[in-house]
Design a protein around this motif. Structure first.
Motif, PDB file in Angstrom:
ATOM      1  N   ASN A  21      41.477  40.868  44.914  1.00  0.00           N
ATOM      2  CA  ASN A  21      42.633  41.483  44.679  1.00  0.00           C
ATOM      3  C   ASN A  21      43.790  41.308  45.393  1.00  0.00           C
ATOM      4  OD1 ASN A  21      43.786  43.815  42.562  1.00  0.00           O
ATOM      5  ND2 ASN A  21      43.776  44.903  44.707  1.00  0.00           N
ATOM      6  N   SER A  22      43.415  40.786  46.920  1.00  0.00           N
ATOM      7  CA  SER A  22      44.506  40.844  47.889  1.00  0.00           C
ATOM      8  C   SER A  22      45.196  39.634  47.844  1.00  0.00           C
ATOM      9  CB  SER A  22      43.632  40.766  49.088  1.00  0.00           C
ATOM     10  OG  SER A  22      42.723  39.526  49.385  1.00  0.00           O
ATOM     11  N   SER A  23      44.779  38.578  46.757  1.00  0.00           N
ATOM     12  CA  SER A  23      45.327  37.251  46.438  1.00  0.00           C
ATOM     13  C   SER A  23      44.478  36.288  47.300  1.00  0.00           C
ATOM     14  CB  SER A  23      47.004  37.174  46.875  1.00  0.00           C
ATOM     15  OG  SER A  23      47.304  37.170  48.105  1.00  0.00           O
ATOM     16  N   MET A  32      48.321  37.117  39.411  1.00  0.00           N
ATOM     17  CA  MET A  32      49.193  38.108  38.511  1.00  0.00           C
ATOM     18  C   MET A  32      50.535  37.673  38.661  1.00  0.00           C
ATOM     19  SD  MET A  32      49.533  42.397  39.216  1.00  0.00           S
ATOM     20  CE  MET A  32      47.859  42.598  38.177  1.00  0.00           C
ATOM     21  N   ASP A  33      50.961  36.786  39.553  1.00  0.00           N
ATOM     22  CA  ASP A  33      52.311  36.366  39.881  1.00  0.00           C
ATOM     23  C   ASP A  33      52.699  35.509  38.580  1.00  0.00           C
ATOM     24  OD1 ASP A  33      50.840  34.415  40.544  1.00  0.00           O
ATOM     25  OD2 ASP A  33      51.524  34.230  42.752  1.00  0.00           O
ATOM     26  N   HIS A  50      48.849  32.753  46.127  1.00  0.00           N
ATOM     27  CA  HIS A  50      49.504  33.841  45.106  1.00  0.00           C
ATOM     28  C   HIS A  50      49.938  34.716  45.944  1.00  0.00           C
ATOM     29  CE1 HIS A  50      47.953  31.542  41.533  1.00  0.00           C
ATOM     30  NE2 HIS A  50      46.683  31.273  42.089  1.00  0.00           N
ATOM     31  N   GLU A  51      50.787  35.537  45.366  1.00  0.00           N
ATOM     32  CA  GLU A  51      51.503  36.862  45.777  1.00  0.00           C
ATOM     33  C   GLU A  51      50.787  38.072  45.239  1.00  0.00           C
ATOM     34  OE1 GLU A  51      55.521  36.862  44.561  1.00  0.00           O
ATOM     35  OE2 GLU A  51      56.082  34.910  45.566  1.00  0.00           O
ATOM     36  N   SER A  52      49.918  38.070  44.460  1.00  0.00           N
ATOM     37  CA  SER A  52      49.240  39.240  44.031  1.00  0.00           C
ATOM     38  C   SER A  52      47.680  38.724  43.626  1.00  0.00           C
ATOM     39  CB  SER A  52      49.740  39.972  42.748  1.00  0.00           C
ATOM     40  OG  SER A  52      50.181  39.055  41.768  1.00  0.00           O
ATOM     41  N   ARG A  53      46.898  39.523  43.136  1.00  0.00           N
ATOM     42  CA  ARG A  53      45.605  39.250  42.594  1.00  0.00           C
ATOM     43  C   ARG A  53      45.228  38.025  41.870  1.00  0.00           C
ATOM     44  NH1 ARG A  53      43.911  43.774  38.082  1.00  0.00           N
ATOM     45  NH2 ARG A  53      44.909  42.796  36.364  1.00  0.00           N
ATOM     46  N   GLU A  65      50.845  37.999  34.157  1.00  0.00           N
ATOM     47  CA  GLU A  65      49.381  37.603  34.592  1.00  0.00           C
ATOM     48  C   GLU A  65      48.783  36.480  33.818  1.00  0.00           C
ATOM     49  OE1 GLU A  65      45.428  39.577  36.661  1.00  0.00           O
ATOM     50  OE2 GLU A  65      46.799  40.701  35.388  1.00  0.00           O
TER      51      GLU A  65
END
Length: 472
Positions: free
Chosen positions: A214-216, A255-256, A236-239, A280
């Protein structure tokens, strides 16, 4: 009448009442059919009588043969007194009759009895035995608890590796279930700030495991030694909700909306980026040849990417999709490449779409679309037969087996009480594991046993992570 005889009488009457009307009462003795119609539609029917063909008969000869016995009886005494006359009679009969003894001549041979097996009348190369319909168990072979399984349609939390080990993420912990021994082990529990685990995928060697967080971040593990090899950061910038392997390339979707190819052998791992989704990326699958990548997103889009169009330096006309397909009306998560036709892709849409669509990925044409009536969560092809398995959400939360290409339902497997979010297939292609929001993991023998087990080609994957001897 005494009590015992009354009881026996009542039992007989009860048995007679329970028998259903107009139903066979059991087996009957065999009686030959009186019908003149052959069971073989291609066979000619000659009826139940044989009429002599007079044009093929010698009536004088027939008359002689019928009266010869009577004459022999009448002349028995004379013949016995004259052996020469008897020898002359026999010689004359042989010359004139030419050893013919039949009185009647028939036009056709009598038909074969109806109970003669096909093997007796048809040559072995023409006879094709009817294929028996495969038995499909309607209940799960095994059910395991899966507490804390995240109920999120956009994640991919289960995978079955080539070493016959199933990996499943339950909250912050990754568990490994060895299908050969039935043993369970805990690989890792990630930090609360990094979790929960959002995706998992086995490398082709069945030994190394990729875990999206989840932290990417993306972690790469050696499961044989329970050792973290490296962590990919800044991709990535998200999960990271989807992962897919293509040899030594780990493709990640976030998700980005970005899709990144990571070469796990080198320090600067991000080698290509595909940009086409605005929301996403929840589905990623490489084709069997490794030449095409399918991606599905929460933006209802399906993209087909070709490796020949990829470049490490984004520029005009590069890193563009081969096909951008907009037919689905909900998120596209379920993706499955056909094992027997390299350019055939099956995709499934979310709750407001409910359709399974089939695509020719060379031309981008939609070959067929089937409304399943419920959210399509996952898709799997049968490796041994032309069949497709889909898992669904509300209302039945079932697994449906389809015959391809007719898309006739072969079976519906029920047992889960909430949407069946994830499916994974055993290495031999026979067993399917399903994980649902009801926090259960079920195993189904839905694809049967292959007729001839083909040994998998031995490929070497040991050099993929050789350069990483410590945690990075």
């Amino acid at each position: 009448m005494d009590a015992s005889s009354h009881s026996i009488s009542s039992e007989k009457n009860s048995a007679a009442v329970q028998r259903p009307p107009l139903q066979e009462a059991g087996s009957r003795p065999y009686m030959p059919s009186l019908s003149t119609t052959s069971r073989n539609p291609s066979a000619k029917c000659y009826g139940d009588r044989f009429i002599p063909d007079r044009s093929a008969m010698d009536m004088d000869l027939a008359h002689y043969l019928l009266t010869e016995t009577k004459k022999d009886k009448e002349n028995a005494a004379a013949l016995a007194a004259s052996p020469s006359k008897e020898a002359y009679r026999r010689l004359l009969a042989e010359k004139l009759l030419n050893n013919r003894t039949r009185i009647l001549a028939f036009r056709n041979k009598p038909p074969e009895p109806e109970n003669v097996s096909a093997a007796d009348t048809v040559s072995s190369h023409q006879a094709r035995p009817a294929k028996q319909r495969r038995y499909i168990p309607q209940s799960a072979e095994r059910t395991l608890d899966a507490p804390d399984l995240v109920d999120d349609y956009y994640l991919n939390l289960m995978d079955w590796g080539s070493s016959n080990v199933l990996s499943i993420a339950l909250g912050d912990t990754m568990y490994l279930w060895d299908a050969s021994s039935g043993s369970t082990s805990e690989l890792v529990t990630v930090e609360e700030d990094d979790g929960p685990i959002t995706s998992v995928s086995w490398a082709p060697d069945g030994r190394h495991l990729a875990i999206g967080l989840n932290s990417s971040d993306i972690q790469l593990w050696d499961t044989s030694s329970n050792r973290l090899l490296r962590t990919l950061k800044g991709v990535h910038e998200s999960r990271v909700g989807s992962l897919a392997w293509n040899n030594n390339i780990l493709t990640t979707g976030g998700m980005d909306g970005r899709i990144v190819n990571n070469d796990v052998r080198i320090r600067d791992h991000a080698v290509q980026t595909y940009q086409g989704h605005s929301q996403e990326v929840c589905g990623l699958k490489w084709s069997g040849s490794g030449q095409q990548l399918a991606s599905g997103g929460n933006d209802n889009l399906l993209h087909i990417w070709d490796v020949s169009m990829a470049s490490s330096i984004p520029s005009a006309g590069r890193n563009q999709w081969l096909h951008r397909l907009e037919d689905h009306t909900a998120a596209v998560k379920a993706l499955a490449w056909c094992p027997f036709q390299s350019n055939l892709l099956a995709t499934g849409g979310g709750g407001s779409d409910r359709c399974i669509k089939f695509w020719n990925t060379h031309t981008g044409a939609c070959l067929n679309s089937v409304d399943t009536g419920s959210q399509v969560c996952a898709l799997l092809w049968n490796k041994n037969e032309r069949e497709l398995l889909s898992s669904h959400g509300f209302t039945q939360n079932q697994l449906t087996l389809w015959k391809y290409p007719s898309m006739v339902k072969m079976a519906e497997l029920t047992g889960h009480t909430s949407r069946v979010l994830f499916m994974a297939q055993s290495p031999d292609g026979c067993t399917v594991a399903s994980a649902a929001a009801d926090e259960t993991l079920r195993f189904w023998n839905v694809f049967g046993t292959p007729e001839v087990a083909k040994p998998a080609p031995k490929t070497s994957h040991t050099g993929m992570f050789n350069s990483f001897n410590h945690i990075r």
